[in-house]
Design a protein around this motif. Sequence first.
Motif, mmCIF file in Angstrom:
data_model
loop_
_atom_site.group_PDB
_atom_site.id
_atom_site.type_symbol
_atom_site.label_atom_id
_atom_site.label_comp_id
_atom_site.label_asym_id
_atom_site.label_seq_id
_atom_site.Cartn_x
_atom_site.Cartn_y
_atom_site.Cartn_z
ATOM 1 N N GLY A 22 7.927 29.541 -12.781
ATOM 2 C CA GLY A 22 6.605 30.030 -12.354
ATOM 3 C C GLY A 22 6.261 31.173 -12.451
ATOM 4 N N PHE A 23 5.013 31.538 -12.065
ATOM 5 C CA PHE A 23 4.595 32.662 -12.282
ATOM 6 C C PHE A 23 5.252 34.030 -11.208
ATOM 7 C CE2 PHE A 23 0.588 35.769 -11.494
ATOM 8 C CZ PHE A 23 0.561 36.299 -12.846
ATOM 9 N N PRO A 24 5.678 34.935 -11.824
ATOM 10 C CA PRO A 24 6.536 35.715 -11.019
ATOM 11 C C PRO A 24 5.971 36.384 -9.733
ATOM 12 C CG PRO A 24 6.954 36.273 -13.405
ATOM 13 C CD PRO A 24 5.820 35.338 -13.091
ATOM 14 N N THR A 30 10.627 37.842 -4.656
ATOM 15 C CA THR A 30 10.400 39.081 -4.967
ATOM 16 C C THR A 30 9.271 39.923 -4.455
ATOM 17 O OG1 THR A 30 8.849 38.134 -6.865
ATOM 18 C CG2 THR A 30 11.191 38.384 -7.322
ATOM 19 N N TYR A 31 8.663 39.509 -3.288
ATOM 20 C CA TYR A 31 7.546 40.065 -2.657
ATOM 21 C C TYR A 31 7.915 41.346 -2.092
ATOM 22 C CZ TYR A 31 4.295 36.064 -2.053
ATOM 23 O OH TYR A 31 3.174 35.076 -2.453
ATOM 24 N N GLY A 32 9.165 41.602 -1.661
ATOM 25 C CA GLY A 32 9.446 42.958 -1.131
ATOM 26 C C GLY A 32 9.534 44.010 -2.321
ATOM 27 N N GLY A 33 10.115 43.791 -3.561
ATOM 28 C CA GLY A 33 10.037 44.501 -4.587
ATOM 29 C C GLY A 33 8.693 44.854 -5.007
ATOM 30 N N GLN A 34 7.933 43.860 -5.175
ATOM 31 C CA GLN A 34 6.502 43.913 -5.705
ATOM 32 C C GLN A 34 5.914 44.888 -4.691
ATOM 33 O OE1 GLN A 34 4.801 40.145 -6.317
ATOM 34 N NE2 GLN A 34 6.211 39.463 -7.649
ATOM 35 N N ILE A 35 5.903 44.886 -3.597
ATOM 36 C CA ILE A 35 5.092 45.704 -2.551
ATOM 37 C C ILE A 35 5.564 46.905 -2.715
ATOM 38 C CG2 ILE A 35 4.774 46.151 -0.178
ATOM 39 C CD1 ILE A 35 4.291 43.283 0.284
ATOM 40 N N LEU A 36 6.867 47.340 -2.868
ATOM 41 C CA LEU A 36 7.467 48.562 -3.006
ATOM 42 C C LEU A 36 6.802 49.098 -4.557
ATOM 43 C CD1 LEU A 36 9.678 50.756 -2.059
ATOM 44 C CD2 LEU A 36 11.190 49.670 -3.733
ATOM 45 N N TRP A 37 7.104 48.489 -5.445
ATOM 46 C CA TRP A 37 6.552 48.938 -6.663
ATOM 47 C C TRP A 37 4.982 49.377 -6.549
ATOM 48 C CZ3 TRP A 37 9.170 52.072 -9.711
ATOM 49 C CH2 TRP A 37 10.336 51.642 -9.958
#
Length: 182
Positions: A22-24, A30-37
Amino acid sequence: MAQAQTTHAATEAHGGAHEDVGFPPFKTETYGGQILWLTITFAALYVLLSKLVLPRLSGIIEHRRTTIASDLDEAAAMKSRAEEAGTAYEKALSEARARAQALAQETRAKVSAETEAKRKELEADLAKRLAEAEAVIATKKAEAMANVRGIAVETASAIVERLTGKAPPPQAVEAAIDQTQA
């Protein structure tokens, strides 16, 4: 069947038979990592913009603002000088016109005076010539009138002699002429 095995082998080489790809960003794991970055990237861009880019932009804008203000002041000063020059030009032009009119009037008066003097001189010369001519005419008239009496006496004597055949006495002819003139 050989074809089915090739397709199955290609599918296994890519990571399994039927994994859900699916669309990453939409994966909840992966929400936590995305928000961090996202936060780190936003903070880095914010610091970069606020410390480097925005001071330069505000300096450029301020420089443009002062340049425009000084250019406007300079333009206003030039406009003022141009208006002063225009006023001075108009004043000089009006003075030149006044001088030209005064010079024309003076020249007109001078020429008129010269013409009047020449006219009077010519009139005086003509009057003198006329007086001389009248004197000459009067002299000639007097001479002619003096001769007229003699001519009249001679003519009357000649007429009477021709009519009567004998010459009348000169005193009688002169008396008759004096009587006709009176």
